[in-house]
Write an enzyme that holds these catalytic residues in place. Sequence first.
Site, PDB file in Angstrom:
ATOM      1  N   GLY A 167      -8.926 137.124   1.478  1.00  0.00           N
ATOM      2  CA  GLY A 167     -10.364 136.786   1.468  1.00  0.00           C
ATOM      3  C   GLY A 167     -10.977 138.030   1.749  1.00  0.00           C
TER       4      GLY A 167
ATOM      5  N   ASN B  81      -7.396 134.776   6.238  1.00  0.00           N
ATOM      6  CA  ASN B  81      -8.937 134.502   6.603  1.00  0.00           C
ATOM      7  C   ASN B  81      -9.488 133.676   5.398  1.00  0.00           C
ATOM      8  OD1 ASN B  81     -11.823 135.595   6.939  1.00  0.00           O
ATOM      9  ND2 ASN B  81     -11.528 135.998   4.943  1.00  0.00           N
TER      10      ASN B  81
ATOM     11  N   SER C 107     -12.374 127.647  12.834  1.00  0.00           N
ATOM     12  CA  SER C 107     -13.875 127.716  12.780  1.00  0.00           C
ATOM     13  C   SER C 107     -14.217 126.779  13.975  1.00  0.00           C
ATOM     14  CB  SER C 107     -14.181 127.230  11.562  1.00  0.00           C
ATOM     15  OG  SER C 107     -15.658 126.395  11.628  1.00  0.00           O
TER      16      SER C 107
ATOM     17  N   TYR D  80     -12.531 120.332   5.741  1.00  0.00           N
ATOM     18  CA  TYR D  80     -12.959 121.515   6.204  1.00  0.00           C
ATOM     19  C   TYR D  80     -12.371 121.646   7.696  1.00  0.00           C
ATOM     20  CZ  TYR D  80     -14.832 126.272   7.324  1.00  0.00           C
ATOM     21  OH  TYR D  80     -15.225 127.457   7.850  1.00  0.00           O
TER      22      TYR D  80
ATOM     23  N   LYS E 225      -9.213 123.440   9.485  1.00  0.00           N
ATOM     24  CA  LYS E 225      -9.255 124.444  10.473  1.00  0.00           C
ATOM     25  C   LYS E 225      -8.591 123.990  11.959  1.00  0.00           C
ATOM     26  CE  LYS E 225     -11.451 127.541   8.143  1.00  0.00           C
ATOM     27  NZ  LYS E 225     -10.912 128.625   7.846  1.00  0.00           N
TER      28      LYS E 225
ATOM     29  N   ILE F  18     -21.983 132.595  11.292  1.00  0.00           N
ATOM     30  CA  ILE F  18     -21.848 134.015  10.837  1.00  0.00           C
ATOM     31  C   ILE F  18     -22.703 134.166   9.253  1.00  0.00           C
ATOM     32  CG2 ILE F  18     -20.320 135.953  10.522  1.00  0.00           C
ATOM     33  CD1 ILE F  18     -20.066 134.411  13.183  1.00  0.00           C
TER      34      ILE F  18
HETATM   35  P1  NDP Z   1     -16.977 133.943   2.083  1.00  0.00           P
HETATM   36  O1  NDP Z   1     -17.296 132.476   0.753  1.00  0.00           O
HETATM   37  O2  NDP Z   1     -18.213 134.944   2.019  1.00  0.00           O
HETATM   38  O3  NDP Z   1     -15.683 134.543   1.509  1.00  0.00           O
HETATM   39  C1  NDP Z   1     -14.508 133.665   1.424  1.00  0.00           C
HETATM   40  C2  NDP Z   1     -13.447 134.863   1.182  1.00  0.00           C
HETATM   41  O4  NDP Z   1     -12.107 133.797   0.751  1.00  0.00           O
HETATM   42  C3  NDP Z   1     -13.641 135.334  -0.194  1.00  0.00           C
HETATM   43  O5  NDP Z   1     -13.236 136.730  -0.034  1.00  0.00           O
HETATM   44  C4  NDP Z   1     -12.888 134.785  -1.322  1.00  0.00           C
HETATM   45  O6  NDP Z   1     -12.464 135.701  -2.335  1.00  0.00           O
HETATM   46  C5  NDP Z   1     -11.588 134.266  -0.561  1.00  0.00           C
HETATM   47  N1  NDP Z   1     -10.972 133.078  -1.169  1.00  0.00           N
HETATM   48  C6  NDP Z   1     -11.296 131.868  -1.257  1.00  0.00           C
HETATM   49  N2  NDP Z   1     -10.596 131.310  -1.852  1.00  0.00           N
HETATM   50  C7  NDP Z   1      -9.526 131.949  -2.279  1.00  0.00           C
HETATM   51  C8  NDP Z   1      -8.151 131.889  -3.053  1.00  0.00           C
HETATM   52  N3  NDP Z   1      -7.755 130.547  -3.299  1.00  0.00           N
HETATM   53  N4  NDP Z   1      -7.351 132.599  -3.005  1.00  0.00           N
HETATM   54  C9  NDP Z   1      -7.830 134.103  -2.125  1.00  0.00           C
HETATM   55  N5  NDP Z   1      -8.896 134.230  -1.449  1.00  0.00           N
HETATM   56  C10 NDP Z   1      -9.797 133.322  -1.670  1.00  0.00           C
HETATM   57  O7  NDP Z   1     -16.631 133.136   3.551  1.00  0.00           O
HETATM   58  P2  NDP Z   1     -16.889 133.883   5.028  1.00  0.00           P
HETATM   59  O8  NDP Z   1     -16.686 135.111   4.852  1.00  0.00           O
HETATM   60  O9  NDP Z   1     -17.982 133.362   5.611  1.00  0.00           O
HETATM   61  O10 NDP Z   1     -15.427 132.944   5.492  1.00  0.00           O
HETATM   62  C11 NDP Z   1     -14.266 133.808   5.890  1.00  0.00           C
HETATM   63  C12 NDP Z   1     -13.436 132.889   6.522  1.00  0.00           C
HETATM   64  O11 NDP Z   1     -14.211 132.779   8.056  1.00  0.00           O
HETATM   65  C13 NDP Z   1     -13.171 131.443   5.982  1.00  0.00           C
HETATM   66  O12 NDP Z   1     -12.026 130.985   6.607  1.00  0.00           O
HETATM   67  C14 NDP Z   1     -14.214 130.397   6.527  1.00  0.00           C
HETATM   68  O13 NDP Z   1     -13.765 129.057   6.578  1.00  0.00           O
HETATM   69  C15 NDP Z   1     -14.344 130.998   8.242  1.00  0.00           C
HETATM   70  N6  NDP Z   1     -15.593 130.795   8.848  1.00  0.00           N
HETATM   71  C16 NDP Z   1     -16.699 131.073   8.519  1.00  0.00           C
HETATM   72  C17 NDP Z   1     -17.811 131.046   9.130  1.00  0.00           C
HETATM   73  C18 NDP Z   1     -19.337 131.542   8.759  1.00  0.00           C
HETATM   74  O14 NDP Z   1     -20.055 130.989   9.520  1.00  0.00           O
HETATM   75  N7  NDP Z   1     -19.215 132.092   7.665  1.00  0.00           N
HETATM   76  C19 NDP Z   1     -17.774 130.261  10.444  1.00  0.00           C
HETATM   77  C20 NDP Z   1     -16.304 129.742  10.764  1.00  0.00           C
HETATM   78  C21 NDP Z   1     -15.235 130.135   9.770  1.00  0.00           C
HETATM   79  P3  NDP Z   1     -12.518 135.302  -3.700  1.00  0.00           P
HETATM   80  O15 NDP Z   1     -13.354 134.450  -4.408  1.00  0.00           O
HETATM   81  O16 NDP Z   1     -12.277 136.713  -4.473  1.00  0.00           O
HETATM   82  O17 NDP Z   1     -10.907 134.833  -4.168  1.00  0.00           O
END
Ligand code: NDP
Length: 249
Positions: free
Chosen positions: A13, A90, A142, A155, A159, A188
């Site tokens: 991610g 991630n 999370s 979700y 987590k 975040i």
């Molecule tokens: P975003 O939605 O901004 O980013 C998610 C990332 O995950 C992207 O880079 C996406 O890339 C990747 N992703 C999603 N599905 C797939 C897949 N099938 N294969 C590979 N990559 C995948 O989310 P955040 O940055 O906010 O979240 C990152 C992590 O942090 C997550 O696990 C989220 O649950 C966790 N989190 C976030 C919080 C927040 O407040 N933002 C709070 C708590 C936890 P692409 O689409 O290019 O594949």
Amino acid sequence: MADLQGRIALVTGASQGIGRACALELAKAGATVALAARNEAKLADVAAEIAAAGGQAAAFALDVASEESIKNGAKAVIDRFGKVEILVNNAGITRDDLMMRMKRSDWDDVLSTNLTGAFLLTQALLRQMMKNRWGRIINITSVVGRTGQEGQVNYAASKAGLIGFTRSLAREVASRGITVNAVAPGYIETPMTTVLGEKLREKMIEQIPLGRSGTDAEIAQPVVFLASDAAAYITGHVLDVNGGMFMGG
Ligand code: NDP
């Protein structure tokens, strides 16, 4: 500043949000970073950003919801860099709905991306990590996995599952010099949360003692710490990074 010079890291991610920030910070600390996600154009931008700052990174198309893609992606990274020493699981998605309305596909998609993906990718990389007798596995869970959240049974289950996975694996691989920890972000600002809307945002911030949302870098810095030698004696830990929103036990 942590010194990760010469270390090889893989971040899933890494195309945006917290994963991108982890990749940037790991590279800043000296690690060579394999950037994994589905969106290759965005990964290429992150790789270019790291290179422009003097770091080393390469992009790998990888879908954590596909076992075949995980196998191919893990092999491609090992072929390129010889090993993976720091793994940041991630990648994550949400498919929110109330329990009564939640579709089976929403449950399956979230569990397979957030939990099974971490299981499969870790398994694909664990043998070489055990042979090297040094490793860092960091799972991004999370606050919701700790507290629960209405509209997020899928979700929250994924987590909370990652926390059980973290602690169990930490016990299994500690004797091989591998630590396994989780970071539990609160609220975040990333593309995942900007879609939530201003009203929900205000409600969330009311629950945060520090009175603001967090930044992606504020998650990435603790990740770098857990990857560093300074955290060598920490394993099976869930690090809350949430502005005080939940003060865990
Ligand atoms: P975003 O939605 O901004 O980013 C998610 C990332 O995950 C992207 O880079 C996406 O890339 C990747 N992703 C999603 N599905 C797939 C897949 N099938 N294969 C590979 N990559 C995948 O989310 P955040 O940055 O906010 O979240 C990152 C992590 O942090 C997550 O696990 C989220 O649950 C966790 N989190 C976030 C919080 C927040 O407040 N933002 C709070 C708590 C936890 P692409 O689409 O290019 O594949």
